[in-house]
Design a protein around this motif. Structure first.
Motif, PDB file in Angstrom:
ATOM      1  N   ARG A  20       0.824  -1.219   0.000  1.00  0.00           N
ATOM      2  CA  ARG A  20       0.000   0.000   0.000  1.00  0.00           C
ATOM      3  C   ARG A  20       0.856   1.266   0.000  1.00  0.00           C
ATOM      4  N   ILE A  21       2.147   1.128  -0.183  1.00  0.00           N
ATOM      5  CA  ILE A  21       3.090   2.244  -0.098  1.00  0.00           C
ATOM      6  C   ILE A  21       3.267   2.858  -1.485  1.00  0.00           C
ATOM      7  N   VAL A  22       3.107   4.180  -1.571  1.00  0.00           N
ATOM      8  CA  VAL A  22       3.101   4.861  -2.863  1.00  0.00           C
ATOM      9  C   VAL A  22       4.193   5.922  -2.905  1.00  0.00           C
ATOM     10  N   LEU A  23       4.886   5.983  -4.057  1.00  0.00           N
ATOM     11  CA  LEU A  23       5.726   7.136  -4.359  1.00  0.00           C
ATOM     12  C   LEU A  23       4.806   8.178  -4.984  1.00  0.00           C
ATOM     13  N   PRO A  24       4.505   9.275  -4.288  1.00  0.00           N
ATOM     14  CA  PRO A  24       3.590  10.272  -4.848  1.00  0.00           C
ATOM     15  C   PRO A  24       4.317  11.187  -5.821  1.00  0.00           C
ATOM     16  N   PRO A  25       3.587  12.026  -6.534  1.00  0.00           N
ATOM     17  CA  PRO A  25       4.242  12.941  -7.488  1.00  0.00           C
ATOM     18  C   PRO A  25       5.154  13.930  -6.744  1.00  0.00           C
ATOM     19  N   LEU A  26       6.398  14.006  -7.183  1.00  0.00           N
ATOM     20  CA  LEU A  26       7.399  14.865  -6.531  1.00  0.00           C
ATOM     21  C   LEU A  26       8.197  15.593  -7.603  1.00  0.00           C
ATOM     22  N   THR A  27       8.008  16.888  -7.708  1.00  0.00           N
ATOM     23  CA  THR A  27       8.735  17.679  -8.698  1.00  0.00           C
ATOM     24  C   THR A  27      10.224  17.682  -8.364  1.00  0.00           C
ATOM     25  N   GLY A 323      -9.693   1.663   7.840  1.00  0.00           N
ATOM     26  CA  GLY A 323     -10.540   1.567   6.672  1.00  0.00           C
ATOM     27  C   GLY A 323     -10.794   2.887   5.972  1.00  0.00           C
ATOM     28  N   LEU A 324     -10.066   3.940   6.361  1.00  0.00           N
ATOM     29  CA  LEU A 324     -10.266   5.255   5.751  1.00  0.00           C
ATOM     30  C   LEU A 324      -9.367   5.489   4.550  1.00  0.00           C
ATOM     31  N   ALA A 325      -8.308   4.716   4.418  1.00  0.00           N
ATOM     32  CA  ALA A 325      -7.378   4.831   3.298  1.00  0.00           C
ATOM     33  C   ALA A 325      -7.030   3.440   2.799  1.00  0.00           C
ATOM     34  N   ASP A 326      -6.712   3.361   1.520  1.00  0.00           N
ATOM     35  CA  ASP A 326      -6.223   2.117   0.931  1.00  0.00           C
ATOM     36  C   ASP A 326      -4.733   2.181   0.640  1.00  0.00           C
ATOM     37  N   LEU A 327      -4.244   3.389   0.356  1.00  0.00           N
ATOM     38  CA  LEU A 327      -2.864   3.605  -0.056  1.00  0.00           C
ATOM     39  C   LEU A 327      -2.345   4.843   0.654  1.00  0.00           C
ATOM     40  N   ILE A 328      -1.040   4.858   0.955  1.00  0.00           N
ATOM     41  CA  ILE A 328      -0.413   5.999   1.616  1.00  0.00           C
ATOM     42  C   ILE A 328       0.822   6.419   0.826  1.00  0.00           C
ATOM     43  N   GLY A 329       0.885   7.707   0.495  1.00  0.00           N
ATOM     44  CA  GLY A 329       2.042   8.245  -0.207  1.00  0.00           C
ATOM     45  C   GLY A 329       3.043   8.841   0.757  1.00  0.00           C
ATOM     46  N   PHE A 330       4.311   8.565   0.503  1.00  0.00           N
ATOM     47  CA  PHE A 330       5.410   9.096   1.322  1.00  0.00           C
ATOM     48  C   PHE A 330       6.323   9.904   0.412  1.00  0.00           C
ATOM     49  N   GLY A 331       6.369  11.212   0.592  1.00  0.00           N
ATOM     50  CA  GLY A 331       7.130  12.069  -0.296  1.00  0.00           C
ATOM     51  C   GLY A 331       8.591  12.172   0.066  1.00  0.00           C
ATOM     52  N   ARG A 332       8.915  13.066   0.996  1.00  0.00           N
ATOM     53  CA  ARG A 332      10.322  13.272   1.364  1.00  0.00           C
ATOM     54  C   ARG A 332      11.002  11.987   1.828  1.00  0.00           C
ATOM     55  N   PRO A 333      10.333  11.124   2.618  1.00  0.00           N
ATOM     56  CA  PRO A 333      11.009   9.865   2.985  1.00  0.00           C
ATOM     57  C   PRO A 333      11.398   9.022   1.786  1.00  0.00           C
ATOM     58  N   PHE A 334      10.596   9.067   0.707  1.00  0.00           N
ATOM     59  CA  PHE A 334      10.924   8.262  -0.472  1.00  0.00           C
ATOM     60  C   PHE A 334      12.038   8.910  -1.294  1.00  0.00           C
ATOM     61  N   ILE A 335      12.162  10.223  -1.228  1.00  0.00           N
ATOM     62  CA  ILE A 335      13.284  10.877  -1.900  1.00  0.00           C
ATOM     63  C   ILE A 335      14.598  10.376  -1.310  1.00  0.00           C
ATOM     64  N   ALA A 336      14.670  10.323   0.011  1.00  0.00           N
ATOM     65  CA  ALA A 336      15.924   9.998   0.694  1.00  0.00           C
ATOM     66  C   ALA A 336      16.141   8.511   0.916  1.00  0.00           C
ATOM     67  N   ALA A 352      18.011  10.952   6.156  1.00  0.00           N
ATOM     68  CA  ALA A 352      17.401  12.281   6.154  1.00  0.00           C
ATOM     69  C   ALA A 352      17.489  12.874   4.761  1.00  0.00           C
ATOM     70  N   VAL A 353      16.479  13.639   4.373  1.00  0.00           N
ATOM     71  CA  VAL A 353      16.478  14.273   3.060  1.00  0.00           C
ATOM     72  C   VAL A 353      17.362  15.512   3.079  1.00  0.00           C
ATOM     73  N   GLU A 354      18.000  15.795   1.951  1.00  0.00           N
ATOM     74  CA  GLU A 354      18.856  16.973   1.818  1.00  0.00           C
ATOM     75  C   GLU A 354      18.080  18.036   1.046  1.00  0.00           C
ATOM     76  N   PRO A 355      17.578  19.082   1.712  1.00  0.00           N
ATOM     77  CA  PRO A 355      16.739  20.077   1.033  1.00  0.00           C
ATOM     78  C   PRO A 355      17.432  20.788  -0.126  1.00  0.00           C
ATOM     79  N   ALA A 356      18.752  20.965  -0.044  1.00  0.00           N
ATOM     80  CA  ALA A 356      19.467  21.748  -1.059  1.00  0.00           C
ATOM     81  C   ALA A 356      19.460  21.091  -2.437  1.00  0.00           C
ATOM     82  N   THR A 357      19.231  19.772  -2.484  1.00  0.00           N
ATOM     83  CA  THR A 357      19.278  19.070  -3.776  1.00  0.00           C
ATOM     84  C   THR A 357      17.903  18.572  -4.221  1.00  0.00           C
ATOM     85  N   MET A 358      16.851  19.151  -3.649  1.00  0.00           N
ATOM     86  CA  MET A 358      15.494  18.705  -3.996  1.00  0.00           C
ATOM     87  C   MET A 358      15.170  19.017  -5.459  1.00  0.00           C
TER      88      MET A 358
END
Length: 383
Positions: A20-27, A323-336, A352-358
């Motif tokens: 149920r783990i999703v990589l969400p849209p990340l610019t 039962g309120l969600a089927d899938l969960i997106g993880f943004g910054r954790p998936f970047i790093a 940990a994510v490095e903000p300078a290289t986002m």
């Protein structure tokens, strides 16, 4: 905390997702220039994260006017389709399922990004506030700038944009994507039509809530006719009271967000859309979505429901278990953490994510974050 709910497989239309783990849209702004083309480096980035049950690409503009930030990828030219094919091939080889997010920023753009330096297009000629566009100022460098005053789309112009969404959906299939997501959140074009603050039209696309939802309905129907409704999702970002206005994308907070978005969700339900994505506010001290809204969403929509925001594995697992969600997106954790599902499954610590290289750049902060086995090996060698 038991993370088992996140690790269970689930069906999404014709696909069986392994968790149920999703990589969400990340610019990430790493498309090749000229042409805003997806690259081999981007293929590596997405393939590294193919342990997710579902990957959703960064927003890909459906036409040149749909771009609001330099170096973001498009999905309207043959060169771009070929570039994305590298990405889908790599993800599929790694056992992943990947959808393309179809994006049009509308008024959140600048004349420097527009064909022939024209004004950006929007439902109404209202300049975006409290948000920036990003323009290139030199080779690999750029700056944030206020968006330009937009021009209102004609009714014929609206029909042309709807057709461009359908063509982009076909391009996504041609590029090998498993499905598509319509970006209808964060103050971009579809959201602008929905919003009472960005849409002051007096024709069939403005005024009443149902009129303001007309563009969304037409885009959903056009895209569904191409890919099949079970192979598509739509992303919204309902913002409720207590939101820090300085952090809101263009300040598009509706007077009655629950009524607005439940009406929008009913359009997806009627169309048979495969999943609904809810992007929550993700800054410190951001307001939580009210529980009554989550329950109303579940009651209104029978497809899969994806939430993304400042989720930990524990919080996401609780929402799925309830039962309120089927899938969960993880943004910054998936970047790093390219191996995030394995880290969640095993309780391993997170990078940990490095903000300078986002945004922008090359491999640094993009494909060089180590998987857990690599990081422990490196630590032992350094000891």
């Amino acid at each position: 905390m038991n993370h088992t709910p996140l690790l269970q497989p689930i069906t999404l239309g014709r696909h069986t997702l392994k968790n149920r783990i999703v990589l969400p849209p990340l610019t990430r702004q790493r498309a090749a220039q000229p042409g805003d083309v997806a690259t081999e480096l981007m293929a590596t980035y997405y393939a590294q994260r193919a342990g997710a049950g579902l990957l959703i690409t960064e927003g890909a503009q459906i036409e040149p006017r749909g771009q609001g930030y330099a170096w973001t990828p498009g999905i309207y030219s043959q060169q771009q389709v070929d570039g994305w094919r590298q990405v889908t091939d790599a993800v599929h080889a790694a056992g992943g399922t990947i959808f393309a997010q179809l994006w049009h920023v509308g008024r959140v753009s600048h004349t420097a990004l527009q064909p022939d330096g024209a004004a950006p297009v929007a439902p109404s000629a209202i300049q975006a506030q409290k948000v920036k566009a990003f323009v290139e100022t030199g080779d690999g460098v750029g700056e944030l700038v206020p968006p330009s005053m937009p021009q209102a789309l004609s009714v014929d112009g609206i029909a042309e944009v709807v057709a461009l969404y359908a063509q982009a959906a076909q391009n996504a299939l041609d590029a090998g994507f498993d499905g598509v997501e319509i970006h209808a959140a964060n103050g971009y074009l579809v959201n602008q039509f929905i919003s009472q603050h960005a849409n002051t039209r007096t024709d069939a696309y403005g005024g009443s809530l149902q009129n303001r939802l007309r563009f969304l309905r037409e885009v959903v129907q056009a895209v569904a006719a191409v890919v099949g409704p079970e192979r598509m999702g739509v992303r919204f970002a309902p913002l409720f009271s207590g939101t820090d206005q300085d952090r809101v994308y263009i300040g598009l907070v509706e007077d009655d967000p629950q009524a607005t978005y439940l009406a929008a969700i009913r359009i997806l339900q009627e169309a048979g859309v495969g999943y609904l994505s809810i992007a929550e506010a993700d800054w410190d001290n951001a307001p939580e979505l009210p529980d009554h809204f989550r329950r109303a969403v579940r009651q209104a929509f029978s497809g899969r429901i994806l939430y993304a925001g400042r989720y930990t594995a524990e919080r996401g697992a609780r929402l799925v278990a309830a039962g309120l969600a089927d899938l969960i997106g993880f943004g910054r954790p998936f970047i790093a953490n390219p191996d995030l599902p394995a880290r969640i499954a095993n309780g391993w610590p997170l990078n940990a994510v490095e903000p300078a290289t986002m945004y922008g750049g090359g491999e640094a902060g993009y494909t060089d974050y180590p998987a857990y086995a690599e990081s422990t090996t490196q630590a032992k060698e350094a000891a």
